[in-house]
Design a protein around this motif. Structure first.
Motif, PDB file in Angstrom:
ATOM      1  N   LYS A   4       0.833  -1.204   0.000  1.00  0.00           N
ATOM      2  CA  LYS A   4       0.000   0.000   0.000  1.00  0.00           C
ATOM      3  C   LYS A   4       0.865   1.249   0.000  1.00  0.00           C
ATOM      4  O   LYS A   4       2.026   1.231   0.424  1.00  0.00           O
ATOM      5  N   LYS A   5       0.259   2.357  -0.469  1.00  0.00           N
ATOM      6  CA  LYS A   5       0.944   3.642  -0.512  1.00  0.00           C
ATOM      7  C   LYS A   5       0.943   4.284   0.875  1.00  0.00           C
ATOM      8  O   LYS A   5      -0.098   4.350   1.525  1.00  0.00           O
ATOM      9  N   VAL A   6       2.113   4.770   1.282  1.00  0.00           N
ATOM     10  CA  VAL A   6       2.267   5.420   2.587  1.00  0.00           C
ATOM     11  C   VAL A   6       3.176   6.641   2.415  1.00  0.00           C
ATOM     12  O   VAL A   6       3.756   6.860   1.349  1.00  0.00           O
ATOM     13  N   ASP A  61      -4.660   2.503   0.590  1.00  0.00           N
ATOM     14  CA  ASP A  61      -3.666   3.475   0.163  1.00  0.00           C
ATOM     15  C   ASP A  61      -3.915   4.837   0.821  1.00  0.00           C
ATOM     16  O   ASP A  61      -5.066   5.245   1.033  1.00  0.00           O
ATOM     17  N   LEU A  62      -2.829   5.548   1.091  1.00  0.00           N
ATOM     18  CA  LEU A  62      -2.928   6.889   1.668  1.00  0.00           C
ATOM     19  C   LEU A  62      -3.233   7.898   0.568  1.00  0.00           C
ATOM     20  O   LEU A  62      -2.654   7.855  -0.520  1.00  0.00           O
ATOM     21  N   GLY A  79      11.701  16.322   5.312  1.00  0.00           N
ATOM     22  CA  GLY A  79      11.240  15.911   4.001  1.00  0.00           C
ATOM     23  C   GLY A  79      10.188  14.827   4.063  1.00  0.00           C
ATOM     24  O   GLY A  79       9.931  14.230   5.117  1.00  0.00           O
ATOM     25  N   PHE A  80       9.559  14.573   2.917  1.00  0.00           N
ATOM     26  CA  PHE A  80       8.524  13.554   2.778  1.00  0.00           C
ATOM     27  C   PHE A  80       8.922  12.597   1.653  1.00  0.00           C
ATOM     28  O   PHE A  80       9.406  13.034   0.618  1.00  0.00           O
ATOM     29  N   CYS A  81       8.668  11.330   1.861  1.00  0.00           N
ATOM     30  CA  CYS A  81       8.934  10.332   0.824  1.00  0.00           C
ATOM     31  C   CYS A  81       7.632   9.629   0.471  1.00  0.00           C
ATOM     32  O   CYS A  81       6.973   9.048   1.343  1.00  0.00           O
ATOM     33  N   TYR A  82       7.265   9.674  -0.825  1.00  0.00           N
ATOM     34  CA  TYR A  82       6.101   8.949  -1.314  1.00  0.00           C
ATOM     35  C   TYR A  82       6.525   7.499  -1.497  1.00  0.00           C
ATOM     36  O   TYR A  82       7.306   7.185  -2.396  1.00  0.00           O
TER      37      TYR A  82
END
Length: 394
Positions: A4-6, A61-62, A79-82
């Protein structure tokens, strides 16, 4: 396979805080959860994941578009990581997931080369980081994407992190950095409607200072639109802090008194000292430990080293001057970045600019200024008391 996307949330210098690192982590974690509260129906989970935070939807999924706008400006986030998250551990499964994820990412992109980087926080995993990178990289190379491996200057790097779960990501987005808001204590921000003080407030807040703004209002010399301008500036700063208290202090009587009793060349210095007297009293009321100003050394006559020394002796509190060594163009660049520039250049003057002398003193004697102020205190002190008593909190 469970995929899943996080969103992985990285923090920077907090990781260098040894004994009190947990304190900063908890503050940042609380800020993220608070900002997501209004969109969390119970399915959003924010947790710590070995040196970073994980934001996920427990039921699928997010939705990045739902989450990111609400946490993008939180101080302390580097920072953010997809990413995609999987519980799969077998290398054959990871090869497949890596190929599918990477193939989806490069669709429609002009990519000619790639590289794998693996971080293996779980040291019990039976393969080394190099071996994992080699296995997944081989899968991608053999998939027919027409890419070459470039270990030095690749177009794309696919990151694999072996933690409690396994994460794959390519893109990352920078955060605001700094320290969690409020982690360094409180400060009183002397906020005018100009370019400098909002930027100073932003930079102080970025270092963890909870800012409480004070604006000195002088009707009829300045219009209510000047006050509206300052209110709008606090609204922009609140996008980074979650909210900003604003004291509006009536300053007209003090200005007129000083104008009648001080030479024009020294007037700005005395006006600024009066502001520091009031700000210091409000700091005591708010349990603030410092004052924050938008002074930049040498920018105007009242900001020479001599003038700053003559003004700052009006308070015993430390004065933070985040802009002290910056030039105007650097300040404007930050103002544009934080969306205060267009507000600051509205044509409504603050209470000091309308009283500036043509040739203000720029090398005053601190001792002389203090002695003159002491002689004025019998008339000035009740005016300061009244200004504080009638200040409005927004």
């Amino acid at each position: 396979m469970d995929i899943k996307k996080v969103l992985l949330v990285k923090y920077g210098e907090i990781s260098l805080r040894k004994g009190n690192r947990a304190h900063f982590e908890h503050q940042l974690l609380d800020a993220i959860r608070f900002n997501l509260k209004e969109v969390n129906d119970g399915s959003l989970r924010v947790s710590r994941e070995q040196g970073r935070f994980l934001i996920e939807n427990t039921s699928g999924d997010l939705d990045f578009d739902l989450v990111l706008p609400r946490i993008r400006h939180i101080f302390g986030i580097a920072g953010f990581c997809y990413a995609v998250k999987t519980k799969a551990r077998d290398i054959s499964q990871l090869r497949h997931i890596g190929r599918e994820f990477f193939g989806e990412y490069i669709k429609g992109k002009a990519v000619e080369s790639f590289k794998l980087e693996t971080k293996r926080s779980d040291k019990n995993y039976p393969m080394s980081s190099t071996e994992i990178s080699s296995q997944i990289g081989e899968e991608i190379w053999e998939a027919g994407f027409g890419l070459r491996v470039d270990l030095h200057k690749p177009d794309v790097i696919l990151w694999v992190e072996i933690r409690n779960d396994v994460y794959f990501y390519v893109d990352s987005e920078s955060g605001e950095g700094g320290l969690p808001y409020g982690s360094s204590g409180k400060g009183i921000l002397l906020l005018s409607g100009g370019l400098d003080s909002p930027v100073a407030g932003y930079l102080a807040a970025r270092r963890g200072v909870e800012i409480i703004a004070v604006y000195f209002h002088s009707p009829p010399f300045v219009s209510e639109r000047a006050a509206d301008k300052v209110h709008d500036l606090t609204q922009e700063l609140a996008k980074f802090t979650g909210g900003v208290k604003l004291y509006t202090v009536p300053f007209t009587e003090i200005q007129l008194f000083l104008k009648d009793n001080v030479s024009a060349q020294k007037l700005t210095l005395f006006l600024k000292r009066a502001m520091l007297h009031i700000a210091s009293r409000l700091a005591q009321k708010e349990n603030a430990l410092c004052l924050v100003t938008g002074d930049s050394i040498g920018q105007v006559a009242s900001q020479t080293i001599h003038s700053l020394a003559a003004v700052e002796s009006a308070t015993n509190l430390p004065i933070l001057r985040p802009l002290s060594a910056m030039d105007k163009q650097s300040i404007i660049a930050i103002a544009r970045k934080i969306n205060t520039y267009e507000i600051s250049i509205r044509p409504y003057e603050d209470c000091c600019t309308i009283f500036v002398a043509k040739h203000p003193e720029n090398k005053p004697s601190t001792e002389a200024i203090e002695k003159l102020e002491q002689r004025l205190m019998e008339g000035l002190s009740p005016l300061l008391d009244n200004a504080i008593a009638t200040a409005e909190l927004n």
